[in-house]
Design an enzyme around this catalytic site. Sequence first.
Site, mmCIF file in Angstrom:
data_model
loop_
_atom_site.group_PDB
_atom_site.id
_atom_site.type_symbol
_atom_site.label_atom_id
_atom_site.label_comp_id
_atom_site.label_asym_id
_atom_site.label_seq_id
_atom_site.Cartn_x
_atom_site.Cartn_y
_atom_site.Cartn_z
ATOM 1 N N GLU A 166 11.246 10.089 6.125
ATOM 2 C CA GLU A 166 10.540 9.293 5.126
ATOM 3 C C GLU A 166 11.500 8.380 4.385
ATOM 4 O O GLU A 166 12.724 8.557 4.427
ATOM 5 C CB GLU A 166 9.863 10.219 4.107
ATOM 6 C CG GLU A 166 10.869 11.022 3.294
ATOM 7 C CD GLU A 166 10.243 11.934 2.255
ATOM 8 O OE1 GLU A 166 9.018 11.887 2.058
ATOM 9 O OE2 GLU A 166 11.007 12.719 1.633
ATOM 10 N N HIS B 82 1.524 8.375 -0.297
ATOM 11 C CA HIS B 82 2.809 8.476 0.412
ATOM 12 C C HIS B 82 2.534 8.746 1.884
ATOM 13 O O HIS B 82 1.497 9.311 2.250
ATOM 14 C CB HIS B 82 3.661 9.605 -0.177
ATOM 15 C CG HIS B 82 5.033 9.720 0.397
ATOM 16 N ND1 HIS B 82 5.903 8.657 0.499
ATOM 17 C CD2 HIS B 82 5.701 10.792 0.916
ATOM 18 C CE1 HIS B 82 7.045 9.057 1.027
ATOM 19 N NE2 HIS B 82 6.945 10.360 1.303
ATOM 20 N N CYS C 259 7.773 3.723 1.524
ATOM 21 C CA CYS C 259 7.354 4.678 2.562
ATOM 22 C C CYS C 259 6.594 4.005 3.699
ATOM 23 O O CYS C 259 6.884 4.224 4.886
ATOM 24 C CB CYS C 259 6.531 5.798 1.954
ATOM 25 S SG CYS C 259 4.969 5.283 1.185
#
Length: 359
Positions: A329, A317, A263
Site C-alpha cells: 500500500e 483506502h 493509495c
Amino acid sequence: MSARKIALALLVAGIGLGGLVPGAAAAQSYSVKTTLDGRTVKDPNVPVGTQRVSDKYPAGTQVSLVCQDTGPSYGGSTVWDLTSDGYWIPGAYVETNGVAQPRCVLPKSFPAKVDLNGRVHKGDPSTAPGAVVDKYLAGASVPVQCQATAGGTIWDYTTDALWVPDQYVANAYVPGIPRCDTDGESPANTGEHGRNTGPAGPATGTSAEKIARVIAAAKSMVGKGYDYAWGGGGKGGPSYGIHHYPDNDPAQGDDYQRFGFDCSGLTLYAFWKGAGVDLGYWTGEQYNAGTRVPVSQMKAGDLIFWGDGDDSESTTHVALYLGGNQLLESAPPRDGKSVHIRSLYGQANWMNHVIRVFN
C-alpha cells in the site's frame, strides 16, 4: 584521468571479449527498445532497491553506452551494456545495430592525491573504527571497482573492500566504472501534480501472468523514498500531490509539495503498468472495477478496500493483496517509506468484498 587516457583504456579493454568486436572508445548513444531498469550488478533477478532503479531508461529514448561485458543470459543474449552514468542494462534490449562497445575491464586504477585511510563504510571519517591508516599513500595506485554517493559526495570502493573519498582520487564519476548502489539516485519527476499519464503495460498473457506483472510493478515502487501525497501518482508513476493539509492542519505541511503516491494512485499505476488496465482515479471507481469476491476467498492480486459494507462511495483506502497474509500500500505516515509491504491489518474496517480484476 584525462579523456585521452580514458579513451585509450577503453580501446585496450575492447580486446578479447568473446563474440564482441571492439567499437569506438568514446561513449555512443543508442535507442532503447523497451523501458529498462538500471542495475548496479549484471543480474536480471536482483530486486528493485539498492542495486536496481526501476524504469531508468524509458523505451525509445537514447542511452549512452561506454563498454560491454558478458553476464547471465537475459533476453536471449549474454551481453550487458554499461551506461555512461554507471548502470548495467541487458544488451538484448538496446538497438546497437550490430555495433559492439569496448569490453569493460575493472578495476580501474588512479593515483592517490594524498595519503588516504581506507574506511569500512562509505562516508566514514578517516578515524572511524576499522579504518586502515595510510592504506593508499600519495601517488600509489588506488584500484577502484565501483563508485557511490554518501552525504552528497562521491566515494570509491576498492578491491581491498575499503572506501575512500573520491575527491582525493578520480574526483568525478568515471565512465566505465559501475555504481556500487543506487544511493543518491534522484526520482525522475516532471513537476506534475495529481494524476499523471504514462504508457500502458502489456495486456497480453494469462490472468496469472498479468497478476505477476501488476505485483511486480507495485513492488518496484517500494524503497524509493516516496511520500504519501494526497492525489499523487497515477498511470505515469509518482507525482506531486494536490493541495491538502493532513488532518486539515497546515502545520503538517501541504501534500502539494510531497512527491509520491496516495493509495489509489499506486494501485492505478500498478494495474496500468502491469496489465494495461485502467482502474479509475479514486477508490470508489476502483471498487467497481472488477468482480466482488468474499474476503474468505481472497488471493494474490486482489484489491482490499476499507469502508462501509459494499457502498463504493464510503471507501477510504485501498491496498494490493500479495498473498501470504501481506499487502502492499501507499499510506501515511509521510516519511519516505509510505509505499511499503506489511502484514494484513484493520480487517474490522474492510469492505464486505475484495475486488478481483482478473478472474
